[in-house]
Design a protein around this motif. Structure first.
Motif, PDB file in Angstrom:
ATOM      1  N   SER A 188       0.834  -1.213   0.000  1.00 31.80           N
ATOM      2  CA  SER A 188       0.000   0.000   0.000  1.00 31.80           C
ATOM      3  C   SER A 188       0.864   1.256   0.000  1.00 31.80           C
ATOM      4  O   SER A 188       0.541   2.245  -0.677  1.00 31.80           O
ATOM      5  CB  SER A 188      -0.928  -0.004   1.226  1.00 31.80           C
ATOM      6  N   ARG A 189       1.970   1.242   0.731  1.00 32.46           N
ATOM      7  CA  ARG A 189       2.854   2.406   0.750  1.00 32.46           C
ATOM      8  C   ARG A 189       3.491   2.624  -0.621  1.00 32.46           C
ATOM      9  O   ARG A 189       3.608   3.749  -1.096  1.00 32.46           O
ATOM     10  CB  ARG A 189       3.937   2.219   1.808  1.00 32.46           C
ATOM     11  N   LYS A 222       2.231   1.778  -3.475  1.00 33.13           N
ATOM     12  CA  LYS A 222       1.185   2.247  -4.380  1.00 33.13           C
ATOM     13  C   LYS A 222       0.936   3.744  -4.192  1.00 33.13           C
ATOM     14  O   LYS A 222       0.784   4.498  -5.157  1.00 33.13           O
ATOM     15  CB  LYS A 222      -0.091   1.444  -4.127  1.00 33.13           C
ATOM     16  N   ARG A 223       0.893   4.183  -2.920  1.00 34.40           N
ATOM     17  CA  ARG A 223       0.681   5.616  -2.663  1.00 34.40           C
ATOM     18  C   ARG A 223       1.825   6.451  -3.212  1.00 34.40           C
ATOM     19  O   ARG A 223       1.627   7.546  -3.732  1.00 34.40           O
ATOM     20  CB  ARG A 223       0.531   5.859  -1.152  1.00 34.40           C
ATOM     21  N   ARG A 224       3.039   5.937  -3.093  1.00 41.77           N
ATOM     22  CA  ARG A 224       4.188   6.664  -3.610  1.00 41.77           C
ATOM     23  C   ARG A 224       4.126   6.776  -5.137  1.00 41.77           C
ATOM     24  O   ARG A 224       4.423   7.825  -5.707  1.00 41.77           O
ATOM     25  CB  ARG A 224       5.467   5.964  -3.186  1.00 41.77           C
TER      26      ARG A 224
END
Length: 443
Positions: A18-19, A21-23
């Motif tokens: 998830s991290r 993907k956010r980046r």
């Protein structure tokens, strides 16, 4: 401009999905924002260039014809019966001034067209094809050389404004004859004279040398150019030394306190004051209080000097600040005085910026209209001013006056004068760029 290429981001081992993907989403948004900003910048430049070309096309397409003027070359018979029927010119020179010179031009054109002199309607139409300025032109010829009386001389005289417009194709001849200012018979005569080579277009020198006139075919910007020249010389002689001296004092010698801060604020505010306010000031001080003549180039130059001073002061101070402090320190360290440091080292290095600011200020002053209208430079001036104290007008004011005229032929004169003004402004701005590049020093 090089493209920004995004490279795939490799997530470190053990990083949450998830991290990562956010980046990735954040990077895409940043790259998209940069692309949008680049698009907005290019769009702004394209829109500006489009409107610039639209403006130039409108002005040039409507004004390039003003540099061509229709002339009618006729064999004028300077008959003594019309000019001096009683033979009085030896004792009364005024006879040569009051003679009926338009009759000479009308008779010559009627003879060229084969028009019967007894046909009054036709003769009125013949007379309407010749500019009323032919009177002055023929009178000046006779006064310059009285021996011309009794001879036949080929003279190129100005065609009337409507004939000039019709010859240039600016009048729609397809409309009904009653809806235009030129008759079908006159149109036929224009074609006939054109085929004979009697009527033709010539370079319009009168646009540059003539003064104001109620007849568009005889109007020119000669007086306006002289008036603008006098004003620019006044601005240059007064604004440059005063502005540079004030800048040197404020930047190099004045103590930093509230009083000098107040002066700096006021100078910056004066640079943003509307030009019409300076016109009101000039009207009250130079004309109302000092009693100087209205419509004089000197008064216009003084008003424009007040308006240009803040621009020159701000540009000069910026140029002085741009000189590295090491120049001052080195000069003072070698034993130079404060004055020697400023005038022998700092000022020469700041000269490119000073010259650029001065030329930009002069270019701005050259295009001003509102303050000159208030001090009366909208006067009808036909003769050249020989001194700055005589009545004159300026190029932008002449454009303003022509734009308010009802005659159709003044439209092209207005655009032609705008082209001349733009050329002057272009030359001044190019000169500013060349001077900066010529004297510029990089540190």
């Amino acid at each position: 401009m090089s493209e920004i290429v995004s490279s795939p981001v490799v997530a470190p081992a053990g990083a949450p999905a998830s991290r990562t993907k956010r980046r990735d989403i954040g990077l895409k948004r940043r790259y998209a924002a940069e692309r949008r900003f680049r698009f907005y910048g290019i769009s702004a430049i394209v829109i500006g260039i489009f409107f610039l070309f639209l403006l130039m096309y409108t002005v040039v397409s409507g004004g390039y014809t003003a540099f061509r003027q229709t002339m009618i070359t006729l064999p004028i018979e300077f008959t003594e019966e019309i000019i001096d029927p009683n033979g009085e010119r030896a004792t009364n020179p005024n006879v040569l001034i009051t003679a009926n010179y338009p009759l000479l031009a009308r008779n010559a054109l009627a003879k060229e067209l084969g028009v019967d002199a007894d046909d009054r309607v036709a003769m009125r139409q013949v007379n309407a094809m010749i500019s009323a300025s032919a009177r002055v032109q023929l009178r000046d010829l006779v006064q310059a050389d009285p021996s011309i009386i009794g001879r036949t001389v080929d003279v190129a005289i100005l065609a009337e404004a409507n004939v000039d417009s019709a010859y240039k194709g600016q009048i729609d001849l397809a409309v009904d004859e009653g809806s235009r200012k030129i008759s079908d018979r006159q149109v036929g005569w224009i074609e006939e004279l054109s085929q004979k080579g009697v009527l033709a277009g010539h370079f319009n020198t009168g646009l540059f040398v003539n003064g104001a006139s109620s007849r568009p075919e005889a109007a020119g910007v000669g007086v306006a150019l002289i008036g603008s020249l006098y004003m620019m010389l006044t601005v240059l002689v007064l604004a440059l030394p005063i502005g540079v001296a004030a800048s040197i004092y404020l930047e190099e010698f004045a103590p930093k306190n509230r009083f000098t801060d107040l002066i700096e604020v006021n100078i910056n505010n004066l640079a943003a004051v509307p030009s019409i306010v300076f016109g009101l000031l000039g009207l009250a001080v130079f004309i109302g209080f000092a009693g100087m003549p209205r419509s004089a180039s000197l008064v216009g130059g003084l008003v424009l000097t007040l308006m240009t001073l803040p621009t020159i002061i701000i540009a000069t101070r910026a140029a002085l600040k741009a000189v590295p402090p090491s120049i001052r320190a080195a000069a003072l360290g070698l034993g130079a005085s404060r004055m020697q440091t400023i005038f022998h080292h700092v000022l020469p290095l700041a000269m490119p910026g000073i010259l650029t600011g001065t030329i930009i200020g002069l270019a701005q002053a050259l295009g001003e209209t509102a303050p000159l209208i208030l001090i009366g430079m909208v006067a009808f001036v036909a003769g050249y001013p020989t001194t700055p104290l005589q009545p004159a007008t300026a190029l932008p004011v002449q454009i303003y006056m022509w734009a308010n005229e009802a005659e159709r032929a003044f439209v092209e004169r207005t655009s032609g004068a705008i082209i001349i003004l733009l050329l002057f402004l272009l030359v001044m701005n190019v000169a500013a760029i060349l001077l900066r590049r010529r004297f510029e020093r990089r540190w």
